[in-house]
Structures are given as structure tokens and as C-alpha cells.
Design a protein around this motif. Structure first.
Motif, mmCIF file in Angstrom:
data_model
loop_
_atom_site.group_PDB
_atom_site.id
_atom_site.type_symbol
_atom_site.label_atom_id
_atom_site.label_comp_id
_atom_site.label_asym_id
_atom_site.label_seq_id
_atom_site.Cartn_x
_atom_site.Cartn_y
_atom_site.Cartn_z
ATOM 1 N N LYS A 40 4.941 9.312 -3.675
ATOM 2 C CA LYS A 40 4.547 8.059 -3.033
ATOM 3 C C LYS A 40 5.284 7.814 -1.721
ATOM 4 N N MET A 41 6.238 8.676 -1.389
ATOM 5 C CA MET A 41 6.956 8.505 -0.129
ATOM 6 C C MET A 41 6.005 8.573 1.062
ATOM 7 N N ASP A 42 4.913 9.324 0.917
ATOM 8 C CA ASP A 42 3.950 9.416 2.020
ATOM 9 C C ASP A 42 2.535 9.049 1.582
ATOM 10 N N GLN A 43 2.426 8.349 0.455
ATOM 11 C CA GLN A 43 1.117 8.046 -0.118
ATOM 12 C C GLN A 43 0.484 6.785 0.463
ATOM 13 N N TYR A 44 1.291 5.909 1.030
ATOM 14 C CA TYR A 44 0.795 4.631 1.520
ATOM 15 C C TYR A 44 1.158 4.447 2.991
ATOM 16 N N LYS A 45 0.257 3.839 3.720
ATOM 17 C CA LYS A 45 0.487 3.545 5.135
ATOM 18 C C LYS A 45 0.481 2.038 5.317
ATOM 19 N N LEU A 46 1.364 1.561 6.161
ATOM 20 C CA LEU A 46 1.456 0.145 6.467
ATOM 21 C C LEU A 46 0.533 -0.170 7.638
ATOM 22 N N ILE A 47 -0.344 -1.137 7.448
ATOM 23 C CA ILE A 47 -1.230 -1.549 8.536
ATOM 24 C C ILE A 47 -1.056 -3.041 8.797
ATOM 25 N N SER A 48 -1.307 -3.428 10.023
ATOM 26 C CA SER A 48 -1.222 -4.830 10.418
ATOM 27 C C SER A 48 -2.531 -5.529 10.078
ATOM 28 N N THR A 49 -2.420 -6.746 9.557
ATOM 29 C CA THR A 49 -3.599 -7.552 9.234
ATOM 30 C C THR A 49 -3.414 -8.937 9.844
ATOM 31 N N GLU A 50 -4.415 -9.764 9.711
ATOM 32 C CA GLU A 50 -4.329 -11.142 10.196
ATOM 33 C C GLU A 50 -3.214 -11.919 9.506
ATOM 34 N N ASN A 51 -2.950 -11.574 8.254
ATOM 35 C CA ASN A 51 -1.945 -12.287 7.461
ATOM 36 C C ASN A 51 -0.585 -11.602 7.445
ATOM 37 N N GLY A 52 -0.372 -10.654 8.304
ATOM 38 C CA GLY A 52 0.905 -9.950 8.353
ATOM 39 C C GLY A 52 0.731 -8.454 8.242
ATOM 40 N N TYR A 53 1.066 -7.904 7.084
ATOM 41 C CA TYR A 53 0.931 -6.471 6.861
ATOM 42 C C TYR A 53 0.385 -6.207 5.475
ATOM 43 N N GLN A 54 -0.072 -4.982 5.299
ATOM 44 C CA GLN A 54 -0.628 -4.567 4.008
ATOM 45 C C GLN A 54 -0.501 -3.049 3.907
ATOM 46 N N TYR A 55 -0.231 -2.566 2.705
ATOM 47 C CA TYR A 55 -0.214 -1.133 2.474
ATOM 48 C C TYR A 55 -1.600 -0.674 2.042
ATOM 49 N N VAL A 56 -2.007 0.477 2.541
ATOM 50 C CA VAL A 56 -3.270 1.078 2.125
ATOM 51 C C VAL A 56 -2.982 2.486 1.623
ATOM 52 N N TYR A 57 -3.746 2.906 0.634
ATOM 53 C CA TYR A 57 -3.622 4.225 0.027
ATOM 54 C C TYR A 57 -4.242 5.265 0.947
ATOM 55 N N THR A 58 -3.527 6.364 1.153
ATOM 56 C CA THR A 58 -4.082 7.466 1.937
ATOM 57 C C THR A 58 -4.647 8.492 0.971
ATOM 58 N N ASN A 59 -5.901 8.720 1.065
ATOM 59 C CA ASN A 59 -6.609 9.578 0.119
ATOM 60 C C ASN A 59 -6.788 10.991 0.667
ATOM 61 N N ASP A 60 -5.704 11.584 1.157
ATOM 62 C CA ASP A 60 -5.811 12.915 1.744
ATOM 63 C C ASP A 60 -5.027 13.969 0.962
ATOM 64 N N SER A 61 -4.659 13.653 -0.267
ATOM 65 C CA SER A 61 -3.874 14.580 -1.077
ATOM 66 C C SER A 61 -4.720 15.772 -1.529
ATOM 67 N N ILE A 62 -4.074 16.893 -1.682
ATOM 68 C CA ILE A 62 -4.755 18.075 -2.225
ATOM 69 C C ILE A 62 -4.536 18.190 -3.738
ATOM 70 N N TYR A 63 -3.830 17.210 -4.310
ATOM 71 C CA TYR A 63 -3.530 17.216 -5.739
ATOM 72 C C TYR A 63 -4.361 16.148 -6.442
ATOM 73 N N SER A 64 -4.847 16.454 -7.633
ATOM 74 C CA SER A 64 -5.667 15.495 -8.370
ATOM 75 C C SER A 64 -4.828 14.443 -9.089
ATOM 76 N N HIS A 65 -3.548 14.702 -9.298
ATOM 77 C CA HIS A 65 -2.664 13.769 -9.995
ATOM 78 C C HIS A 65 -1.377 13.610 -9.197
ATOM 79 N N HIS A 66 -0.888 12.397 -9.125
ATOM 80 C CA HIS A 66 0.306 12.217 -8.302
ATOM 81 C C HIS A 66 1.547 12.832 -8.946
ATOM 82 N N GLY A 67 1.555 13.003 -10.252
ATOM 83 C CA GLY A 67 2.666 13.711 -10.882
ATOM 84 C C GLY A 67 2.765 15.149 -10.411
ATOM 85 N N GLU A 68 1.615 15.785 -10.256
ATOM 86 C CA GLU A 68 1.594 17.163 -9.735
ATOM 87 C C GLU A 68 2.160 17.223 -8.322
#
Length: 182
Positions: free
Chosen positions: A91-119
């Protein structure tokens, strides 16, 4: 608990459960890839800067407590801490911080080559630590049914049968995220 206290407590435990040379490597790995500032999720537990470290330390402490209270046996006595602290490093690189009208929000980056985050965590850790087979199974299956489709229940059951601490790892994770809220 504030971020600096979390990092200091984790460092003390890293020094306790890893040989000195390996402790330096683990700390450097966590520092380099943003472990201390990453969130644990986008909208659930730990969805704030530092949430990943807080959640991971809570899982480690829960797993250490369960090990002591229930007399759990591990191939490596330090495994409860190793598994707990490092189970979600992906998860160190799984989420990106984006700016929104209400401040900030994290969004999931769906570019992994693994089907499970444990892997993904296991693969990332291969660069800095040597995990036992039990630790690998615990990290791979720490999500239990939450990340397992029906085609994989057999493998999840096999993992628990071979390494009962797979189930206790999932329990420690659920304690941290659903009971303690971190």
C-alpha cells in the motif's frame, strides 16, 4: 498516537525482532518507499497520511498479543511482528493523493500486476527480507475471505491447515481495522 510515536515504537520493535544489519535494511526500505506517510485505504480504516504505519503497528501488536495469550507457535519467534508490520507494504504506492473541492482525497491506483495485495507485499519484501514459508502464507492470506473469490477457498483452507497462524494473522488484521478502527 501521533506519527512520530508510531515510527519510534516501530523502530524499537524492528531493532528487537531483526538482526542489526537487517533492521537497517528494513528501516531504509520503509523510509524510501513512504511507509510512514501512506494511508491504509482510501475510505475505510487508516484513510489518512500515516494510516498505513498506524494500522500495521496495530496488527503487529495484536498478533504479538494473540501469540502470547493463546500460546501460538511460529517457525520464527519474531514472525508475529514481521508479518504484522509488513503485511500491507504494497500500500506504500497503492494510493495517490488528489486535490478536491473539499481538500484532498486518496484514490486507488489500479495498475498492479498482482491479483492480490498480499502477493504484491511478498514480492516487494523480497528485496529486503527473507521470509519463512509460514510468513509468506500469512501475508498472502491475511485478508481471508475479503480478498478471496470462491475459486480460491480451497487454497485458503490449505494455507490454514498447513499454517494455522494464517487465520490468526487475519484475526489480528480484523481486530485492528474493525474493532480498533486503525
Amino acid at each position: 498516537m501521533n506519527a512520530e510515536n508510531i515510527k519510534n515504537e516501530a523502530y524499537q520493535l524492528i531493532d528487537k525482532y531483526f538482526m542489526p544489519a537487517k533492521a537497517i535494511i528494513v528501516k531504509d526500505f520503509l523510509n524510501t518507499y513512504g511507509f510512514w506517510d501512506a494511508p491504509a485505504s482510501t475510505k475505510y480504516h487508516g484513510n489518512y497520511p500515516g494510516g498505513l504505519a498506524e494500522h500495521s503497528l496495530a496488527v503487529a501488536k495484536n498478533l504479538l498479543m494473540l501469540t502470547e495469550k493463546l500460546g501460538l507457535k511460529w517457525d520464527n519467534p519474531g514472525s508475529p511482528f514481521v508479518v504484522g508490520l509488513l503485511h500491507d507494504v504494497c500500500k506504500m504506492d497503492q494510493y495517490k493523493l488528489i486535490s478536491t473541492e473539499n481538500g484532498y482525497q486518496y484514490v486507488y491506483t489500479n495498475d498492479s500486476i498482482y491479483s492480490h495485495h498480499g502477493e504484491k507485499s511478498i514480492c516487494m519484501l523480497a528485496n529486503c527480507v527473507t521470509l519463512t514459508q509460514e510468513e509468506i502464507a500469512c501475508i498472502r492470506w491475511h485478508m481471508g475471505a475479503y480478498e478471496t473469490d470462491t475459486n480460491e477457498w480451497k487454497y485458503y483452507g490449505n494455507a490454514i491447515a498447513k499454517y494455522p497462524n494464517v487465520l490468526w494473522t487475519h484475526t489480528a488484521d480484523m481486530m485492528a481495522s474493525h474493532i480498533e478502527g486503525v
